[in-house]
Enzyme design. Structure first.
Site, PDB file in Angstrom:
ATOM      1  N   SER A  49       0.832  -1.162   0.025  1.00 37.04           N
ATOM      2  CA  SER A  49       0.116   0.116  -0.041  1.00 37.04           C
ATOM      3  C   SER A  49       0.873   1.132  -0.036  1.00 37.04           C
ATOM      4  CB  SER A  49      -0.813  -0.056   1.373  1.00 37.04           C
ATOM      5  OG  SER A  49      -0.192   0.258   2.289  1.00 37.04           O
ATOM      6  N   ASP A  80      -1.013  -1.462  -4.155  1.00 38.69           N
ATOM      7  CA  ASP A  80      -2.425  -1.667  -3.731  1.00 38.69           C
ATOM      8  C   ASP A  80      -3.147  -0.197  -3.480  1.00 38.69           C
ATOM      9  OD1 ASP A  80      -4.826  -2.858  -2.845  1.00 38.69           O
ATOM     10  OD2 ASP A  80      -4.126  -3.090  -0.830  1.00 38.69           O
ATOM     11  N   HIS A  81      -3.990   0.025  -4.221  1.00 35.23           N
ATOM     12  CA  HIS A  81      -4.893   1.318  -3.979  1.00 35.23           C
ATOM     13  C   HIS A  81      -3.951   2.606  -4.214  1.00 35.23           C
ATOM     14  CE1 HIS A  81      -8.913  -0.398  -3.178  1.00 35.23           C
ATOM     15  NE2 HIS A  81      -8.373  -1.332  -2.743  1.00 35.23           N
ATOM     16  N   ASP A 102      -6.823   3.794  -8.037  1.00 36.43           N
ATOM     17  CA  ASP A 102      -8.048   3.809  -7.411  1.00 36.43           C
ATOM     18  C   ASP A 102      -8.494   5.350  -7.414  1.00 36.43           C
ATOM     19  OD1 ASP A 102     -10.465   3.750  -6.060  1.00 36.43           O
ATOM     20  OD2 ASP A 102      -9.670   2.787  -4.299  1.00 36.43           O
ATOM     21  N   GLU A 132     -10.378   0.761 -10.276  1.00 39.87           N
ATOM     22  CA  GLU A 132     -11.687   0.494  -9.582  1.00 39.87           C
ATOM     23  C   GLU A 132     -12.802   1.172  -9.831  1.00 39.87           C
ATOM     24  OE1 GLU A 132     -12.863   0.173  -4.810  1.00 39.87           O
ATOM     25  OE2 GLU A 132     -10.877  -0.090  -5.305  1.00 39.87           O
TER      26      GLU A 132
END
Length: 173
Positions: A49, A80-81, A102, A132
């Protein structure tokens, strides 16, 4: 072996199996993820992250890449994100083989534009991209969504989004 997310997920789809994707914050977690994947003979995606990048930075990414390079199963290093184009580019510079943008907090067209920018940059480097669409209520990493602002992904909108952005895989709500 260090591979892209596409290398892992295309094979998984063809073989009709799932792939674990686990976040790491340090060497011990990374070792546990990759060594377990090897014991199970399973490809794996190791995620960092933006918080993990602040904590472990290039050193943690290097640990993942080193262990992956010696692994006997496919391993992808995944952002991640990622919250922005700049953060996705930073992960690519660090050697990530897969990044997530994201931009789901933007209206549809804004999400498309931001995602397309990341896809163009990542694909130029041979890196796969996750994006996303839709918003679940709650808090995840740096994104907080009030229940009243949450909405599920519309399947028809998902098709338009993938076609407009060229994203490789889509996280849906």
């Amino acid at each position: 072996m260090l591979v892209t997310g596409n290398d892992i997920l295309i094979a998984a789809r063809a073989g009709k199996y799932g792939v674990g994707s686990f976040n790491t914050n340090n060497m011990e977690i990374t070792e546990a993820i990759i060594h377990t994947a090897e014991r199970l003979r399973s490809p794996v995606m190791v995620q960092m992250s933006e918080g993990a990048i602040k904590y472990g930075g290039q050193d943690l990414a290097n640990i993942v890449k080193d262990l992956a390079s010696r692994a006997t199963v496919p391993v992808a290093l995944h952002l991640d994100h990622g919250s922005s184009y700049a953060n996705a580019l930073n992960a690519i510079r660090m050697g990530f083989t897969s990044v997530m943008i994201d931009a789901s907090h933007h209206p549809f067209e804004g999400n498309v534009a931001e995602t397309r920018r990341v896809v163009e940059a990542a694909h130029a480097m041979g890196i796969s991209v996750e994006s996303e669409l839709g918003r679940l209520g709650g808090i995840e990493e740096h994104i907080e969504v009030d229940e009243k602002d949450a909405f599920l992904t519309d399947p028809e909108e998902a098709v338009r989004f993938v076609e407009a952005t060229g994203t490789d895989y889509l996280a849906i709500a």
